[in-house]
Design a protein around this motif. Structure first.
Motif, PDB file in Angstrom:
ATOM      1  N   PHE A   1     -18.401  62.411 -13.299  1.00 33.77           N
ATOM      2  CA  PHE A   1     -19.414  61.660 -12.542  1.00 33.77           C
ATOM      3  C   PHE A   1     -19.633  62.373 -11.199  1.00 33.77           C
ATOM      4  CE2 PHE A   1     -17.754  58.988 -15.863  1.00 33.77           C
ATOM      5  CZ  PHE A   1     -18.891  58.406 -16.363  1.00 33.77           C
TER       6      PHE A   1
ATOM      7  N   ASP B   1     -13.368  50.862 -18.000  1.00 28.45           N
ATOM      8  CA  ASP B   1     -14.472  51.753 -17.679  1.00 28.45           C
ATOM      9  C   ASP B   1     -14.312  53.103 -18.383  1.00 28.45           C
ATOM     10  OD1 ASP B   1     -16.806  52.098 -15.776  1.00 28.45           O
ATOM     11  OD2 ASP B   1     -15.589  53.793 -15.121  1.00 28.45           O
TER      12      ASP B   1
ATOM     13  N   HIS C   1     -24.856  46.154 -15.014  1.00 30.19           N
ATOM     14  CA  HIS C   1     -25.138  46.813 -13.732  1.00 30.19           C
ATOM     15  C   HIS C   1     -25.592  48.264 -13.893  1.00 30.19           C
ATOM     16  CE1 HIS C   1     -21.275  48.235 -14.924  1.00 30.19           C
ATOM     17  NE2 HIS C   1     -21.230  49.084 -13.917  1.00 30.19           N
TER      18      HIS C   1
ATOM     19  N   LYS D   1     -26.904  57.618 -22.386  1.00 30.09           N
ATOM     20  CA  LYS D   1     -26.453  56.746 -21.309  1.00 30.09           C
ATOM     21  C   LYS D   1     -27.659  55.925 -20.875  1.00 30.09           C
ATOM     22  CE  LYS D   1     -22.794  55.891 -18.935  1.00 30.09           C
ATOM     23  NZ  LYS D   1     -22.190  54.643 -19.217  1.00 30.09           N
TER      24      LYS D   1
ATOM     25  N   TRP E   1     -28.643  54.152 -18.478  1.00 34.91           N
ATOM     26  CA  TRP E   1     -29.287  54.076 -17.181  1.00 34.91           C
ATOM     27  C   TRP E   1     -30.147  55.296 -16.863  1.00 34.91           C
ATOM     28  CZ3 TRP E   1     -23.707  54.575 -16.319  1.00 34.91           C
ATOM     29  CH2 TRP E   1     -23.331  55.837 -15.858  1.00 34.91           C
TER      30      TRP E   1
HETATM   31  C1  GLC Z   1     -19.239  53.217 -16.095  1.00 31.86           C
HETATM   32  C2  GLC Z   1     -19.745  52.170 -15.141  1.00 31.86           C
HETATM   33  C3  GLC Z   1     -20.723  52.797 -14.208  1.00 31.86           C
HETATM   34  C4  GLC Z   1     -20.022  53.903 -13.457  1.00 31.86           C
HETATM   35  C5  GLC Z   1     -19.389  54.907 -14.402  1.00 31.86           C
HETATM   36  C6  GLC Z   1     -18.413  55.785 -13.685  1.00 31.86           C
HETATM   37  O1  GLC Z   1     -20.214  53.666 -16.978  1.00 31.86           O
HETATM   38  O2  GLC Z   1     -20.277  51.082 -15.838  1.00 31.86           O
HETATM   39  O3  GLC Z   1     -21.265  51.874 -13.312  1.00 31.86           O
HETATM   40  O4  GLC Z   1     -20.954  54.561 -12.632  1.00 31.86           O
HETATM   41  O5  GLC Z   1     -18.656  54.276 -15.412  1.00 31.86           O
HETATM   42  O6  GLC Z   1     -17.276  55.056 -13.326  1.00 31.86           O
END
Ligand code: GLC
Ligand code: CA
Length: 568
Positions: A181, A217, A337, A365, A367
């Motif tokens: 991330f 997560d 979220h 993904k 989002w």
């Molecule tokens: C998961 C969470 C997301 C976060 C990611 C990294 O997908 O739902 O909100 O940004 O993990 O922790």
């Protein structure tokens, strides 16, 4: 609050029912955007405590609390500095305990978010790793590698992070660390026994404090195969076959969850867990839900489906079969979220409401979806469809995970100025995606006043004027509001809940889904736009006005045993 040593009846019930999760309604609280008691613009634990009566009246069985740990908020709290504390911006451990007591006293369980794939770069271990030399024990808790190129000036592999930009960042002595991330979220090395032991301690820490379970997560990411040479991947989701990607959904990950299961089972009732696992196929996902593992996994299939009868039916049928085969119960999610709120998805004129379009299919993904320009959004239609989809969801066997604000029928907030945005997905992927801030805007509680009753000091993301009409206060007073629909649906769901199965009743129409649960509870959804004839039976709830026939984009529930025909 109950202060005697004898638990009240709500708490006693919570103690004896080990299967509570199988068909629970779980409400996700995103703590920084729920309710702000001290008026600093950021939601807090006291704010949650003050809204326990609201949650009780809504009728949810459990709350899932997104991360509340100390964090610089590089990724909304999914960058954790310390897994066994509360962010001072949000509260204290004592307030956490008070919140658990208040929720339990109201008969509501609590699940906390656990983030095991990565910590934040401010975590004591990562700071120690930075200070330690290459090859040290401190570095082995994370994933450090030498670079490639003549002088190690190139990253160890060409991988792109899920939020865009490189997945490797270089440290001053020349080594690189992996972060799937943001660069503030270094990935842990789960081959390291200290990492494993520390998470056992964390699971016990919160279980001992009375939490009923965990949302895990990136559960599919922990086990990695980083054998050299590292493969080249155009996206992290390359190398398609099950178990073939070096970073995701590796078979070895289930050893970790078998270990966690032993910890969960040390408690009475056993602590539960639900995996966030993005896998290629639904049957791979069910491995996370095995009773020897985490026990349950999010099923994002409906969230990625068009608003249409055929995909809904296929998804429901397949997931119930998989749940039965795995011994788990299935889960349903329409919003969370990370994705655009479902009224907005369903109101887009160029799509049928699927969150799974365009770029997202590549990265898998939800989002990663570009924002919705206002002129392409039919808000009334989106909400009508969302209410119909929700009522169908709540009639299904299994547990339903609701996201804060969906009970108000909130749309995505599309009008956030760039300078107010917070989501790293927006900054790391400029111009490609809008990010997830639009579903994280603080909730409107009142019709007017500072931040619509969220708190006295404003809101950390700007709230649009239309929030007034979607506030709890406004909707409370309106019997046809989405809030009152959810309340009545959850009340009836409790009353009607039955065995985890359903049968389809053939309607002769390909735009209508009609299901019946074993006790005779029926749900009928007209996905089309033309009205259809009402089935026989007593209608106990409808997602929209019903008179004479079943209008388009509407769901009705029919009570068991009733056989008088016609409208309610
Ligand atoms: C998961 C969470 C997301 C976060 C990611 C990294 O997908 O739902 O909100 O940004 O993990 O922790
Ligand atoms: Ca606050």
């Amino acid at each position: 609050m109950n202060t005697s040593l004898v638990p009240d009846t709500e708490t006693v019930t919570l103690l004896i029912d080990a299967d509570w999760w199988r068909q629970a309604t779980v409400y996700q609280v995103y703590p920084r955007s729920f309710a702000d008691a001290n008026g600093d613009g950021i939601g807090d634990l006291r704010g949650i405590i003050s809204r326990v009566p609201y949650l009780r009246r809504l009728g949810v069985d459990a709350v899932w609390l997104s991360p509340f740990y100390p964090s610089a908020l590089a990724d909304g709290g999914y960058d954790v500095d310390d897994y066994r504390d509360v962010d001072p911006k949000i509260g204290t451990l004592a307030e956490f305990d008070e919140m658990v007591t208040a929720l339990h006293g109201a008969g509501i369980r609590i699940i906390v978010d656990i983030v095991p794939n990565h910590s934040s770069d401010r975590h004591a271990w990562f700071q120690e790793a930075l200070a330690a030399p290459a090859g040290s024990a401190a570095r082995d808790r994370y994933i450090f590698r030498d670079g490639t190129g003549e002088n190690g000036e190139l990253p160890p592999a060409d991988w792109q992070s899920i939020f865009g930009g490189p997945a490797w960042t270089r440290v001053p002595d020349g080594q690189w660390y992996l972060h799937l991330f943001t660069k503030e979220q270094p990935d842990f090395n789960w081959d390291n026994e200290e990492v494993r032991e520390d998470f056992r301690t964390t699971l016990r820490f919160w279980s001992d404090r009375g939490v009923d379970g965990f949302r895990v997560d990136v559960a599919h990411g922990l086990a990695k195969d980083l054998t050299e040479p590292l493969p080249s991947m155009s996206t992290l989701m390359d190398l398609t076959g099950p178990g073939e990607n070096p970073l995701f959904d590796r078979d070895e990950v289930h050893d970790i969850y078998a270990d966690w299961r032993r910890i969960f089972d040390e408690y009475t009732p056993p602590r539960i867990a639900v995996a966030e696992a993005w896998t290629r196929t639904a049957d791979r996902r069910m491995r996370y839900a095995s009773p020897e593992g985490l026990g349950q996994a999010f099923n994002f299939d409906l969230l990625q489906a068009d608003f249409a009868a055929a995909p809904f039916r296929t998804i429901i049928t397949e997931n119930l079969a998989l749940a039965e085969a795995s011994g788990s119960s299935t889960t349903w999610v329409l919003s969370n979220h990370d994705v655009q709120r479902h009224p907005t998805r369903y109101g887009l004129t160029d799509a049928d409401g699927s969150a799974d379009s365009g770029i997202m299919q590549v990265a898998s993904k939800a989002w990663l979806l570009a924002g919705a320009p206002e002129d392409e959004l039919d808000r009334a239609r989106g909400l009508r469809r969302a209410r119909a989809a929700t009522l169908l969801e709540l009639a299904l066997p299994g547990s339903a995970y609701l996201y804060q604000g969906e009970e108000l029928g909130l749309h995505e907030v599309t009008e956030i100025p760039d300078e107010d945005r917070q989501d790293p997905a927006f900054f790391r992927n400029k111009g490609v995606e809008i990010g997830r801030d639009g579903c994280r805007v603080p909730l409107p509680w009142t019709h007017a006043g500072p931040s619509f009753g969220f708190g006295d000091g404003g809101a950390h993301l700007p709230q649009p004027a239309w929030f007034a009409d979607f506030s709890v206060e406004a909707e409370d007073a309106d019997p046809t509001s989405t809030l009152n629909l959810y309340r009545e649906a959850l009340r009836l769901r409790h009353e009607l809940q039955t065995d985890e199965s359903l049968e389809w009743i053939e309607t002769g129409r390909d735009d209508v889904l009609h299901l019946r649960r074993p006790n005779g509870w029926e749900s009928v959804t007209n996905f089309g736009t033309d009205p259809v004839a009402l089935p026989p039976g007593r209608i106990v709830l409808a997602s929209g006005p019903v008179a004479g026939d079943l209008p388009g984009e509407t769901t009705i529930w029919i009570a068991p045993g009733g056989d008088e025909g016609g409208a309610a």
